[in-house]
Every structure is written in structure tokens, then in C-alpha cells.
Scaffold this motif. Sequence first.
Motif, PDB file in Angstrom:
ATOM      1  N   LEU A  34       0.728  -1.064  -0.002  1.00  0.00           N
ATOM      2  CA  LEU A  34      -0.017   0.031   0.123  1.00  0.00           C
ATOM      3  C   LEU A  34       0.869   1.279  -0.054  1.00  0.00           C
ATOM      4  CD1 LEU A  34      -3.052   1.220   0.513  1.00  0.00           C
ATOM      5  CD2 LEU A  34      -2.428   0.888   3.115  1.00  0.00           C
ATOM      6  N   GLY A  35       0.390   2.352  -0.919  1.00  0.00           N
ATOM      7  CA  GLY A  35       1.239   3.566  -0.735  1.00  0.00           C
ATOM      8  C   GLY A  35       0.680   4.459  -1.782  1.00  0.00           C
ATOM      9  N   PRO A 164      -5.582  -3.315  -8.790  1.00  0.00           N
ATOM     10  CA  PRO A 164      -6.592  -4.036  -9.071  1.00  0.00           C
ATOM     11  C   PRO A 164      -7.927  -3.509  -9.361  1.00  0.00           C
ATOM     12  CG  PRO A 164      -6.042  -4.746  -7.217  1.00  0.00           C
ATOM     13  CD  PRO A 164      -5.063  -3.903  -7.382  1.00  0.00           C
ATOM     14  N   THR A 165      -8.251  -2.322  -8.602  1.00  0.00           N
ATOM     15  CA  THR A 165      -9.413  -1.694  -8.674  1.00  0.00           C
ATOM     16  C   THR A 165      -9.241  -0.299  -9.593  1.00  0.00           C
ATOM     17  OG1 THR A 165      -9.064  -0.324  -6.737  1.00  0.00           O
ATOM     18  CG2 THR A 165     -10.039  -2.331  -6.144  1.00  0.00           C
ATOM     19  N   VAL A 190      -0.044 -14.284  -3.591  1.00  0.00           N
ATOM     20  CA  VAL A 190      -0.693 -13.116  -4.085  1.00  0.00           C
ATOM     21  C   VAL A 190      -0.098 -11.751  -3.575  1.00  0.00           C
ATOM     22  CG1 VAL A 190      -2.759 -11.917  -4.669  1.00  0.00           C
ATOM     23  CG2 VAL A 190      -2.695 -14.564  -4.809  1.00  0.00           C
ATOM     24  N   VAL A 191       0.319 -10.918  -4.593  1.00  0.00           N
ATOM     25  CA  VAL A 191       0.745  -9.520  -4.004  1.00  0.00           C
ATOM     26  C   VAL A 191      -0.266  -8.366  -4.669  1.00  0.00           C
ATOM     27  CG1 VAL A 191       2.554  -7.862  -3.869  1.00  0.00           C
ATOM     28  CG2 VAL A 191       3.126 -10.289  -3.496  1.00  0.00           C
ATOM     29  N   VAL A 192      -0.922  -7.813  -3.975  1.00  0.00           N
ATOM     30  CA  VAL A 192      -1.786  -6.857  -4.613  1.00  0.00           C
ATOM     31  C   VAL A 192      -1.217  -5.343  -4.260  1.00  0.00           C
ATOM     32  CG1 VAL A 192      -4.120  -5.685  -4.420  1.00  0.00           C
ATOM     33  CG2 VAL A 192      -3.884  -8.204  -4.173  1.00  0.00           C
ATOM     34  N   VAL A 193      -0.998  -4.510  -5.345  1.00  0.00           N
ATOM     35  CA  VAL A 193      -0.392  -3.420  -5.107  1.00  0.00           C
ATOM     36  C   VAL A 193      -1.432  -2.268  -5.221  1.00  0.00           C
ATOM     37  CG1 VAL A 193       1.294  -1.598  -5.957  1.00  0.00           C
ATOM     38  CG2 VAL A 193       1.846  -4.114  -5.974  1.00  0.00           C
ATOM     39  N   THR A 194      -1.731  -1.359  -4.223  1.00  0.00           N
ATOM     40  CA  THR A 194      -2.674  -0.444  -4.305  1.00  0.00           C
ATOM     41  C   THR A 194      -2.380   0.798  -3.599  1.00  0.00           C
ATOM     42  OG1 THR A 194      -5.096  -0.146  -3.929  1.00  0.00           O
ATOM     43  CG2 THR A 194      -3.953  -1.398  -2.213  1.00  0.00           C
ATOM     44  N   HIS A 195      -3.107   1.994  -4.047  1.00  0.00           N
ATOM     45  CA  HIS A 195      -3.048   3.190  -3.167  1.00  0.00           C
ATOM     46  C   HIS A 195      -4.263   3.288  -2.117  1.00  0.00           C
ATOM     47  CE1 HIS A 195      -5.913   4.302  -6.380  1.00  0.00           C
ATOM     48  NE2 HIS A 195      -6.110   5.220  -5.469  1.00  0.00           N
TER      49      HIS A 195
END
Length: 233
Positions: A34-35, A164-165, A190-195
Motif C-alpha cells: 500500500l502506498g 486491481p481496482t 498473491v501480492v496486491v499493489v494499491t493506493h
Amino acid sequence: MIVFEDVTKDYKGGNHALKHVNLRIRKGDFVFVLGHSGAGKSTFIKLILREEQATSGRVLVDGLDLSVMKKRKVPYLRRRMGVVFQDFRLIPTMSVYENVAFAMRVTNIAEDKIKKRVPYVLGLVGLADKADRLPDEISGGEQQRAALARALVHSPQLIIADEPTGNIDPKLSVEMMELLKAINSVGITVVVVTHEVALAKRFGKRIITLDHGVVASDTAPAPMEDDEEVAAQ
Ligand code: ADP
């Protein structure tokens, strides 16, 4: 599975994208990275894919030290992981089936294997009945699932989902997350990268927060002391 040991990445022009990052993601983990914009998330993905190399420190994937990996080995590294890009990167002139099949054809997989595997992965993501459609004939959520199917064709040990969103509505993003959870339940990391803070928090999984290139927090850090074997390459 993924180890960052004191990783610093400086781009030309003096941009310090990552600063002394230490983290460890174990096989089978489900992790959010997250960032805010500019925190270093894309750089983190690029280092894992060896699209960029660390300025200092080491990045290990499956025990392979990417700083010494030969260029010709990089395609094999990338085949160990599946990436769902934010903009999906589907080929607009190819059907859903062909988009997924193409990812196999470029690696010279036999046609009879492709004919078995593509319907299987399309079934996994719930797109069996959309195989003949072009990307612009299906919804954004379906395009994303097609991108996920493509990411799964090589049976990767790791799936990285980049924002992903970003390009789909909130209800569909929950569906995508449920799919990623199902994928994780069979042992795929699973690695989900998101803000999106709310997205990351909703699932009760580990959250690594990057802020201005440093790990600002990690809700469930994997211990660093248990040595990860560095594989010969
Ligand atoms: P995020 O994906 O979290 O938005 P990035 O990894 O893209 O963050 O960027 C981190 C920092 O590195 C930012 O300050 C950005 O401007 C800089 N940066 C990213 N890519 C490059 C590049 N190719 N050249 C120079 N600076 C870059």
C-alpha cells in the motif's frame, strides 16, 4: 519467495524511489503493498520483474539473486509470475481466447497443450462463455479477469495485481479480490499493489505500507533471521 535485503533504488536525476527496504514475502502469502502515488510501488514491481535493478542491496525471487541474474534467464524468471497490469494490456484485435493462447504461443508451447489449458484458465476466472469476444466487447471487470487468466497460463507461483481496482467499479473490484483469494487458497502467493487504504484493510491480510520509498509499516512482517537459501544460477 520474495526477499528485499537493504534495497535502494535511485533513478537517474536523483529520484530516490526506494530506500533501504527490507521485506520478506513467503510462499503462499497474501500481501497488500500500500502506498500513495510516488511511494515506490511500481518500482517495487519492476525490481521483482527485473525491469529495473536495485542500485544497492539484493532482491531475491525464489532464492534467485536478481542482481547477478543473466539477461537470458530473465524470461524464465518472468514466467514464474503472473502480472495483472492496471490497464490489463490485452491485445484489442484478439479474442479473449487468443489473448490467453498468445501468451502460451510466444513461449513455444505445443498447440494441443494450449487447447487444453486456455479453456481451463478461462473457466477458473468465469469467462468460459466469453472466449470468442474481443476485449472491447466485454466489461472492464471481464477484461480484468481475462488479464488474470493470461497471468495464470504458465501456472505461476506468484500473482502480482497492480492497482486491481483502478479501472473497474467497486463491486467488480470485490469480485476480483475474491478471485485472488481463491487463487491464494491453492497456495499461489498473491501480492496486491494499491493506493486504496480501504481495499487493503477490508481483507484482514498483511499490509506493507510504503511511504516515500521506505517501509513505513508492515502488519505481519515475516522474520528476517531464517536464512533463505540462495539458489545457484
Ligand atoms: P508509485 O508506483 O508508488 O507511484 P513509483 O515507484 O512509480 O511510485 O515512483 C517512486 C519515485 O520514483 C517517484 O518519486 C517517481 O517520480 C520516481 N520514478 C519512478 N520511475 C522513475 C524513472 N523511470 N525515472 C526517474 N524517476 C522515477
